[in-house]
Design an enzyme around this catalytic site. Structure first.
Site, mmCIF file in Angstrom:
data_model
loop_
_atom_site.group_PDB
_atom_site.id
_atom_site.type_symbol
_atom_site.label_atom_id
_atom_site.label_comp_id
_atom_site.label_asym_id
_atom_site.label_seq_id
_atom_site.Cartn_x
_atom_site.Cartn_y
_atom_site.Cartn_z
ATOM 1 N N GLY A 46 0.846 -1.189 0.000
ATOM 2 C CA GLY A 46 0.000 0.000 0.000
ATOM 3 C C GLY A 46 0.876 1.232 0.000
ATOM 4 O O GLY A 46 2.055 1.171 0.387
ATOM 5 N N GLN A 51 3.392 9.963 0.884
ATOM 6 C CA GLN A 51 4.670 9.261 0.885
ATOM 7 C C GLN A 51 5.501 9.523 -0.370
ATOM 8 O O GLN A 51 6.677 9.203 -0.407
ATOM 9 C CB GLN A 51 4.436 7.750 1.036
ATOM 10 N N CYS A 95 6.038 0.123 7.313
ATOM 11 C CA CYS A 95 5.701 1.249 6.451
ATOM 12 C C CYS A 95 6.924 1.578 5.595
ATOM 13 O O CYS A 95 8.038 1.625 6.131
ATOM 14 C CB CYS A 95 5.317 2.446 7.332
ATOM 15 N N LEU A 96 6.717 1.789 4.299
ATOM 16 C CA LEU A 96 7.845 2.092 3.415
ATOM 17 C C LEU A 96 8.545 3.386 3.814
ATOM 18 O O LEU A 96 9.708 3.586 3.486
ATOM 19 C CB LEU A 96 7.366 2.191 1.957
ATOM 20 N N HIS A 137 -4.406 1.946 7.249
ATOM 21 C CA HIS A 137 -3.038 2.474 7.399
ATOM 22 C C HIS A 137 -2.799 3.605 6.389
ATOM 23 O O HIS A 137 -2.249 4.659 6.738
ATOM 24 C CB HIS A 137 -2.047 1.316 7.198
ATOM 25 N N GLU A 138 -3.246 3.384 5.142
ATOM 26 C CA GLU A 138 -3.004 4.401 4.099
ATOM 27 C C GLU A 138 -3.883 5.641 4.313
ATOM 28 O O GLU A 138 -3.443 6.766 4.084
ATOM 29 C CB GLU A 138 -3.235 3.815 2.700
ATOM 30 N N HIS A 141 -2.245 7.895 6.684
ATOM 31 C CA HIS A 141 -1.212 8.732 6.056
ATOM 32 C C HIS A 141 -1.809 10.029 5.511
ATOM 33 O O HIS A 141 -1.204 11.096 5.636
ATOM 34 C CB HIS A 141 -0.543 7.989 4.888
HETATM 35 NI NI NI Z 1 2.818 3.516 5.606
#
Ligand code: NI
Length: 190
Positions: A46, A51, A95-96, A137-138, A141
């Site tokens: 995701g 991000q 998380c990336l 989660h997204e 963000h």
């Molecule tokens: Ni994340």
């Protein structure tokens, strides 16, 4: 489609609230496809627009990878909103933008979400388990919220040293990033 650099913990864009997308257009469609390409390059499931440094309410989710079926395409969601949440479960998240840190996070187990697809059609989706978790989660963000914010004070304190390192730009990943010093790996974002 292009792979975009991913902003790392400490970058202010990750703490900002993304703005709703008001009208369909090529800019948003291109952003969504670039985000899908970026997510895949980084082996993520995701990604949210914050991000990649864009404050539009757009997220992408690799539903095929999550459901372990190559037939399910990735989903791009514009202006996603949670209509309904039920139950609770705990599992490790990563998380990336926060490489190499994984912690158990508590979230709803079943959700229903409404969003616009890239053609600006209203869609609704019920999601359980991991798919629902990634969507939540997204969406976090897009509101400037990170999974770390769901942890207790003690856990957050234990992570402080590792987070400081990320903030200083000590990051070792194999995808392009934007960090506080020159990227440790990957391409120069300029
Ligand atoms: Ni994340």
């Amino acid at each position: 489609m292009s792979v975009l650099p991913i902003y790392i913990y400490g970058q202010s864009v990750l703490r900002k609230k993304a703005r709703p997308v008001r009208k369909p257009g090529e800019e948003i469609s291109v952003l969504a496809s670039d985000m899908i390409e970026t997510m895949r390059k980084a082996n993520g499931i995701g990604l949210a627009a914050n991000q990649v440094g864009e404050l539009h309410r757009v997220i992408v989710v690799d539903a095929g990878a999550i459901e372990e079926s190559a037939d399910i395409p990735p989903i791009a969601m514009i202006n996603p909103e949670v209509l309904f949440e039920e139950g609770t479960w705990t599992i490790e998240e990563g998380c990336l933008s926060i490489p190499d840190i994984r912690e158990e996070v508590n979230r709803a187990e079943n959700i229903r979400v409404r969003y616009l697809d890239t053609g600006f059609n209203v869609q609704e989706l019920s999601a359980a388990g991991l798919l629902g978790r990634v969507i939540l989660h997204e969406i976090d963000h897009l509101n400037g919220v990170l999974f770390l914010d769901h942890l207790g004070a003690v856990k957050r304190k234990l992570l402080r040293g590792r987070l400081n390192k990320l903030e200083r730009g000590e990051v070792d990943v194999d995808y392009p990033i934007v960090g506080n010093s020159l990227p440790a790996t990957g391409t120069d974002p300029r």
